[in-house]
Structures are given as structure tokens and as C-alpha cells.
Design an enzyme around this catalytic site. Structure first.
Site, PDB file in Angstrom:
ATOM      1  N   SER A   1       0.834  -1.205   0.000  1.00  0.00           N
ATOM      2  CA  SER A   1       0.000   0.000   0.000  1.00  0.00           C
ATOM      3  C   SER A   1       0.870   1.257   0.000  1.00  0.00           C
ATOM      4  CB  SER A   1      -0.929  -0.031   1.219  1.00  0.00           C
ATOM      5  OG  SER A   1      -1.887   0.992   1.096  1.00  0.00           O
ATOM      6  N   ASN A   2       0.297   2.381   0.372  1.00  0.00           N
ATOM      7  CA  ASN A   2       1.047   3.635   0.427  1.00  0.00           C
ATOM      8  C   ASN A   2       0.525   4.490   1.576  1.00  0.00           C
ATOM      9  OD1 ASN A   2      -1.218   5.313  -0.586  1.00  0.00           O
ATOM     10  ND2 ASN A   2      -0.928   4.025  -2.395  1.00  0.00           N
TER      11      ASN A   2
END
Ligand code: CTP
Length: 398
Positions: A206-207
Site C-alpha cells: 500500500s502507500n
């Protein structure tokens, strides 16, 4: 605030009917004229005497009483708006299928004013496919659905299904009566937050996106009267209004499908999500055990939502993309504008302090396809949302 506004309140059989008392008090205090229709089962939860005392009007229940006929057609024409709160599962089903077995349904079916509903039920009932299908059906009849809240339910369980609070309904009415002019009737699709790309049952890629910018944009759009659908990846953010249709998704693929299902019907798209660009080719069903040496995962590209919408967009649809750049910002943003066939790109630079991921503030430059470029100062994300929405409105009107 609601002086001279005529509000028809329908109350159906749900424990949340007690909230109708608080709602009537709020509306009357703000100067509204309120008439109340209740169903037979609502009267088991709440006393008509309380309702008539608070609303200063007789409470209507039957199609006829003492050989007098209640004029349901007149009621739906008298009202500026018809709110059904709480909306029970049973009345929802009747609305979806056009049943007419009481005064509330007769009034609903003949109402010429807008109808807004605030559903209330237990989570399992709320999530049942037939309930969700009925919600979609009544939405297609141009009724507005106020989102349910998450919290303690009458069953003692916690989850989705609580009726919107009276203050939230009153906020919605304020939007409806006073702020609706500019984007009334426009359907806006907004993506927000990160996506999670599963590696195995416990790990994902993810981020750092928080979703704050997308949520602020959704609220600002709704405050201008737009009908907003917010498709968000996993986030801690909460909406301050029930007037937005929030759909939670996890992966880039979920987000893509959800957006494409709604693409044809939307007028404006704001793609503020930080969608993962790559996802694992295979997702292990078991947790992957560690081994000696290095580990690599084979990734494949996700479907680009902004690009896909850009490819099929009609002339009268307005598409906004986001760009987060670290070098040659303007040049990259200009390329993105062309490559994705967007009408506008919101550029954030990671080189600006306190701007971008996770911060409450942002510093943006707006680029549009006519070559116009406007740089803004560092502001709160709520203020930035106002700038972006004003810009979009000016383009829609231009
Ligand atoms: N976007 C999208 N779907 C994806 C990826 C990105 O809709 N699968 C959207 C984002 O919501 C944002 C814009 O595309 O509006 C960002 O463009 P993108 O090409 O992802 O930018 P970068 O990831 O920075 O890509 P590049 O390496 O090409 O600069």
C-alpha cells in the site's frame, strides 16, 4: 434557518422513531412548519400525542378517519420536502415495489416534492441483498438516501444500520435548502485513500495516503448540492455529512469495478485516490512462511481508473486527476493531462513542506487542458477542496 420551509416527516416502525422527536424539535426551533405522518407500527414506538404537541399539527395516520378522507395528494404538494425518518426495512420494500396500503405510502406515491429517507435497521438486515437491492431501486426513482451510521444497534450489536442523527438530517436540509444552487442535479464520483494489494492473508502492498483530500472534496461537493458517491480505500477518515454515498473498497481492482459501474451516470469525476500501480500476480491463500535468502514477488500493473474513464468520457463529463510528483512537476503533470485525457490535473509536489500524504494541509497547482495554470498557497485541505470545487464549477459554467 428553516423559516417558511414546509417539511413533511414520515415516521415508520423502528426503535429509532424516538429520534423523530428530537428532529421535530430541531426543525420547529429553526422556524420550519412540520406535518407528521406515522404508520401503525410507528405508533407502537412513539406517541402521536407527543408528535402533535411538538409539531403543533395533528398527526396523520389513516387514509380516512371519522368519515373524513386524508388528502394525501395535497400533502405531497404542500411540502417542500418529504423526509421519511426512520425508514424501516418494510416501508423500504413497499417503496421499491409501489405498495399503497397506508397514508404514508399513498403520500409517497403521489408526492411531487423531493423525498429523502433515513434508513434504520440492524446490520444484517441492512446488508441483506434484498435490502440493498431495494435501496438501489428507490435511488433510481430519484429519492435521496441518507447514509446509515455505524455504532450500537437496538439488538445490542455494533455495526452499520443506525439512523442518521437528527443534527445530521438538519445539516442535510441546510445543504438542500441553501447551498444547492451551483451543483444541484450533478452526480459526482470521487475516489479517495490508498488501496491494499494482498500478498497473502496477512500482508499487503500500500502507500501512505490518508484519504483526507478526497473526503474534504466529497464534503465540499455535497455542500454545493451535488449528489456525491465517494469510493474510498481503507482509511480512518469519517464523513461529517450523511448526504454522501460512501462505498468502501480494498484493492485497486475493487475500486476500478466500482468506478466503472458508475462511470456512465456521473457528470464529474475526481480521482484523488492513491491507487496502487502494481499488484501481486498471485495471492497466496496461506500465510507465506519466511525462508533463508531474499524474497521477490512478481507484480502486475493494476487497471488505471483515471485513464479508463478518460478513454470513454463523453463531452459533457468533467474528469479531474491528481499528480504527486517529486521532479519536473509541471512537465509531468502536463503529460498526465494529455495521456489520461483529463480536463484538469491537481498537482501536489512532495517537495513542498506540509503538503501531500498524511498532512492536514496541501499546496496545489491546477492545470487544465486549455493550458491555464493556477498555483495556490499552502492551505488546509478543506480550503484546498474549496479552491478545487470553485475551479470545477467555473469550468462547468464556462
Ligand atoms: N490512478 C487511477 N488508477 C490507477 C492509478 C492511478 O485512477 N490504477 C489515478 C490517481 O487517482 C490519480 C492519477 O491517476 O488521479 C495519478 O496518476 P499515476 O499515473 O498513477 O501517477 P503516478 O503513480 O505518479 O505514475 P507515474 O509513475 O506514471 O508518474
Amino acid at each position: 434557518m428553516f423559516k417558511d420551509k414546509k417539511i413533511l416527516l414520515g415516521i415508520t416502525g423502528s426503535i429509532a422513531a424516538y429520534k423523530a422527536i428530537l428532529l421535530i424539535r430541531l426543525l420547529i426551533k429553526e422556524g420550519a412548519e412540520v406535518k407528521v405522518i406515522i404508520t401503525k407500527s410507528a405508533a407502537d414506538f412513539i406517541s402521536p400525542l407527543t408528535l402533535s404537541t411538538l409539531s403543533k399539527n395533528p398527526v396523520l395516520q389513516d387514509l380516512s378517519s371519522n368519515s373524513e378522507w386524508a388528502n394525501h395528494v395535497q400533502l405531497g404538494r404542500w411540502a417542500d420536502i418529504f423526509i421519511i425518518a426512520p425508514l424501516s426495512c418494510n416501508t423500504l420494500a413497499k417503496m421499491a415495489h409501489g405498495l399503497c396500503d397506508n397514508l404514508l405510502m399513498a403520500t409517497y406515491l403521489s408526492a411531487t416534492c423531493p423525498v429523502v429517507v433515513a434508513p434504520a435497521m440492524d446490520e444484517d438486515m441492512w446488508k441483506h441483498p434484498s435490502t440493498q437491492k431495494n435501496i438501489e431501486t428507490i435511488k433510481s426513482y430519484q429519492n435521496t438516501i441518507l447514509s446509515v451510521n455505524n455504532g450500537e444497534l437496538a439488538s445490542g450489536l455494533f455495526g452499520e444500520g443506525r439512523m442518521a442523527e437528527p443534527e445530521q438530517i438538519s445539516d442535510y436540509l441546510r445543504y438542500y435548502f441553501y447551498d444547492t444552487a451551483e451543483l444541484a442535479g450533478k452526480k459526482v464520483l470521487i475516489t479517495a485513500g490508498p488501496t491494499y494489494e494482498a500478498i497473502d492473508p496477512v500482508r499487503f502492498i500500500s502507500n501512505h495516503s490518508s484519504g483526507k483530500m478526497g473526503f474534504a472534496l466529497a464534503e465540499e461537493m455535497a455542500s454545493k448540492g451535488a449528489s456525491v458517491t465517494l469510493i474510498t480505500g481503507p482509511t480512518k477518515e469519517k464523513l461529517n455529512t450523511v448526504a454522501i454515498n460512501r462505498i468502501d473498497v480494498v484493492s485497486a481492482d475493487d475500486m476500478y469495478n466500482c468506478c466503472m459501474d458508475r462511470a456512465a451516470e456521473s457528470d464529474v469525476f475526481i480521482m484523488s485516490a492513491a491507487v496502487a500501480d502494481y499488484t501481486p500476480i498471485t495471492v497466496s491463500t496461506d500465510k507465506i512462511k519466511k525462508k533463508d535468502g531474499s524474497w521477490s514477488i512478481e507484480l502486475t500493473k493494476t487497471k488505471d481508473i483515471l485513464y479508463s474513464i478518460g478513454q470513454q468520457k463523453r463531452k459533457n463529463q468533467f474528469l479531474v486527476g491528481f499528480a504527486l510528483e517529486t521532479s519536473n512537476e509541471i512537465e509531468h503533470a502536463k503529460q498526465k493531462l494529455v495521456n489520461k485525457n483529463a480536463d484538469c490535473i491537481v498537482l501536489n509536489s512532495l517537495n513542498d513542506t506540509n503538503a501531500g500524504f498524511g498532512h492536514n494541509t496541501n499546496k496545489i497547482t491546477l492545470l487544465d487542458k486549455s493550458g491555464e495554470m493556477t498555483a495556490f498557497d499552502l492551505k488546509s485541505k478543506k480550503e484546498v477542496a474549496k479552491d478545487i470545487v470553485s475551479f470545477i464549477i467555473s469550468k462547468l459554467n464556462g
